[in-house]
Scaffold this motif. Structure first.
Motif, mmCIF file in Angstrom:
data_model
loop_
_atom_site.group_PDB
_atom_site.id
_atom_site.type_symbol
_atom_site.label_atom_id
_atom_site.label_comp_id
_atom_site.label_asym_id
_atom_site.label_seq_id
_atom_site.Cartn_x
_atom_site.Cartn_y
_atom_site.Cartn_z
ATOM 1 N N ASP A 220 -56.527 -16.532 44.372
ATOM 2 C CA ASP A 220 -56.888 -17.841 43.839
ATOM 3 C C ASP A 220 -58.291 -17.684 43.294
ATOM 4 N N THR A 221 -58.390 -17.379 42.025
ATOM 5 C CA THR A 221 -59.688 -17.057 41.443
ATOM 6 C C THR A 221 -60.548 -18.280 41.219
ATOM 7 N N GLY A 222 -59.955 -19.477 41.253
ATOM 8 C CA GLY A 222 -60.734 -20.673 40.992
ATOM 9 C C GLY A 222 -60.990 -20.890 39.511
ATOM 10 N N ARG A 223 -60.531 -19.953 38.684
ATOM 11 C CA ARG A 223 -60.680 -20.093 37.244
ATOM 12 C C ARG A 223 -59.457 -19.486 36.573
ATOM 13 N N ARG A 224 -59.237 -19.864 35.352
ATOM 14 C CA ARG A 224 -58.090 -19.368 34.618
ATOM 15 C C ARG A 224 -58.436 -18.009 34.017
ATOM 16 N N THR A 225 -57.624 -17.031 34.318
ATOM 17 C CA THR A 225 -57.899 -15.678 33.853
ATOM 18 C C THR A 225 -56.711 -15.151 33.062
ATOM 19 N N PRO A 226 -56.932 -14.161 32.198
ATOM 20 C CA PRO A 226 -55.818 -13.556 31.482
ATOM 21 C C PRO A 226 -54.856 -12.869 32.449
ATOM 22 N N THR A 227 -53.614 -12.760 32.032
ATOM 23 C CA THR A 227 -52.607 -12.034 32.804
ATOM 24 C C THR A 227 -51.998 -10.955 31.914
ATOM 25 N N ALA A 228 -51.387 -9.954 32.554
ATOM 26 C CA ALA A 228 -50.826 -8.825 31.806
ATOM 27 C C ALA A 228 -49.412 -8.541 32.264
ATOM 28 N N GLY A 229 -48.663 -7.900 31.389
ATOM 29 C CA GLY A 229 -47.321 -7.436 31.717
ATOM 30 C C GLY A 229 -47.153 -6.003 31.264
ATOM 31 N N VAL A 230 -46.469 -5.196 32.083
ATOM 32 C CA VAL A 230 -46.230 -3.788 31.759
ATOM 33 C C VAL A 230 -44.737 -3.548 31.783
ATOM 34 N N ASP A 231 -44.192 -3.155 30.629
ATOM 35 C CA ASP A 231 -42.769 -2.804 30.561
ATOM 36 C C ASP A 231 -42.638 -1.303 30.770
ATOM 37 N N TRP A 232 -42.057 -0.927 31.893
ATOM 38 C CA TRP A 232 -41.964 0.475 32.324
ATOM 39 C C TRP A 232 -40.928 1.215 31.488
ATOM 40 N N ALA A 233 -41.279 2.418 31.044
ATOM 41 C CA ALA A 233 -40.341 3.305 30.367
ATOM 42 C C ALA A 233 -40.549 4.718 30.890
ATOM 43 N N ARG A 234 -39.800 5.673 30.354
ATOM 44 C CA ARG A 234 -39.874 7.035 30.884
ATOM 45 C C ARG A 234 -41.129 7.764 30.412
ATOM 46 N N ASP A 235 -41.417 7.709 29.116
ATOM 47 C CA ASP A 235 -42.511 8.499 28.553
ATOM 48 C C ASP A 235 -43.760 7.686 28.273
ATOM 49 N N ASP A 236 -43.594 6.406 27.951
ATOM 50 C CA ASP A 236 -44.748 5.538 27.704
ATOM 51 C C ASP A 236 -44.399 4.120 28.125
ATOM 52 N N HIS A 237 -45.412 3.283 28.195
ATOM 53 C CA HIS A 237 -45.244 1.931 28.726
ATOM 54 C C HIS A 237 -45.913 0.931 27.794
#
Length: 418
Positions: free
Chosen positions: A11-28
């Motif tokens: 609970d950071t108390g502030r709005r922060t960026p979020t990220a997503g990682v799509d997993w693959a075999r050689d790169d993501h």
């Protein structure tokens, strides 16, 4: 600047960026969205050490604290957690359904999936539970247990292939002993690979050979020879050369698999002996060593992962799924589950009924209500989950004397005290 604890909700108390990682075999594929849902960064990292460093550097630079990903383990997850980032696991099945939020096409695209993961963390973080990982000891045990299980499945497959092969070229060897992959059966096939070689046998010669290999003598040599004689004839003559080579190949593979399974079983015993939770799972009825290790490995030792017994039952797929719309209410099999966990718990539950009267009674009553065997085992597994969860969360071995439901079963037929 301090980093958040990756095992607790942030609970950071502030709005922060979020990220997503799509997993693959050689790169993501990676996507970063701001608090309003706008994609502010999109990039790809390679599946190597340099790529992991680049991923962490760019996420921290963007101010990301929380990351969504499809799988709970692997180098990417390790790198994110070591950097102090909070990881939320969104399974592929759930991600597939989430795509419909952003369009009706439903097409699979790694970059789009990364955005969906990031935006889902932004909008649904209160519905998501941060990833809790097991200790390295439990993780190593899980690897060994699953490797042994896979080898057992391979052994069954090869044994079936050998049986199908012998049905054509040497039918007498198929039903000679109880199991086609038993030690005595493999030794017989190594010595008498073809019908031609088996024709040399008489009851006396077969008895002498069985003594030489240390056969237990459970079945008399005369009975075994009768089985050979009454079985359909196999291939004879010059045609046996190729079939004998195939038989020896299958036998060699079975021997190798059996040896490696035994080695892994010994390793599992060593790992279980050193695990602090071993006594909890070995105390269960018919727990044994391998079965107890498998239960421990699949449930894990991260207590916060299952705050209630119901949460464990649902992930294990032993709690039914209820759907209700208006006056229509349907209870069905729960497809969304951890299959490894379900198989481990159901395997234990199904065998426990042979050693525990309470388990036997639950199973018997489930069958009496018309449930088939797998359904009755899941009913029993659901009941066992409550017991296992209580022992697991309190670090207490299972004690039949303190199991009140079991004691009621044991005492219900006892005469009342005068």
């Amino acid at each position: 600047m301090s980093v958040p604890n990756p095992t607790t909700r942030v609970d950071t108390g502030r709005r922060t960026p979020t990220a997503g990682v799509d997993w693959a075999r050689d790169d993501h594929a990676v996507a970063v969205v701001d608090p309003d849902g706008e994609q502010t960064a999109r990039f790809t990292i390679t599946h190597d050490r340099a790529g992991m460093r680049e991923l962490v550097r760019r996420l921290l630079k963007a101010g990301v604290v929380e990351v969504g990903i499809e799988r709970p383990d692997g180098p990417v997850v390790d790198a994110l957690r070591q950097a102090g980032l909070v990881v939320f696991v969104i399974p592929p099945g759930q991600l597939k359904n989430l795509r419909s939020r952003y369009g009706s096409a439903g097409n699979k695209d790694d970059r789009f999936d990364a955005y969906v993961l990031a935006d889902t963390v932004r909008t649904d973080r209160r519905r998501l539970r941060p990833l809790l990982t097991d200790t390295p000891t439990t993780t190593a045990l899980r690897q060994t247990v699953r490797a042994r299980r896979d080898l057992v499945a391979h052994r069954v497959a090869v044994a079936n292939q050998l049986r199908a092969h012998l049905q054509i070229v040497f039918p007498g060897a198929v039903g000679l002993f109880a199991d086609i992959d038993s030690e005595i059966s493999l030794r017989f096939l190594e010595r008498f690979t073809t019908q031609n070689q088996a024709d040399w046998l008489s009851p006396k010669r077969l008895g002498a050979w069985l003594v030489s290999v240390g056969y237990c003598g459970r079945v008399a040599p005369t009975v075994l020879h009768t089985r050979l004689a009454e079985a359909p004839r196999g291939l004879t003559g010059a045609d046996t050369t190729a079939s004998a080579a195939v038989t020896r190949a299958y036998v060699a593979v079975l021997r190798a698999l059996t040896g490696q399974i035994a080695e892994l079983a010994a390793r599992i015993g060593e790992q279980l002996e050193l695990h602090p939770d071993a006594e909890i799972f070995t105390s269960l009825p018919r727990g044994g060593r391998v079965r107890a290790a498998r239960l421990l490995a699949e449930i894990g030792d991260a207590r916060g992962r299952f705050p209630t017994a119901d949460s464990l039952a649902c992930l294990a797929g032993v709690a039914p799924s209820t759907r209700q719309s208006g006056k229509v209410r349907a209870v069905s099999f729960r497809w969304g589950a951890d299959r490894e966990l379900r198989d481990a718990i159901c395997d234990f539950a199904g065998d426990s009924r042979h050693a525990n009267p309470w388990a036997a009674d639950l199973y018997r009553r489930a069958r009496a209500r018309g449930h088939d065997h797998p359904h009755a085992v899941r009913v029993l597994a659901r009941a066992w989950v409550g017991v296992i969860w209580a022992c697991w969360t309190t670090n207490t071995p299972y004690d039949p004397d303190r199991h009140r439901a079991l004691q009621r079963i044991l005492n219900q037929d006892q005469p009342a005290a005068a």
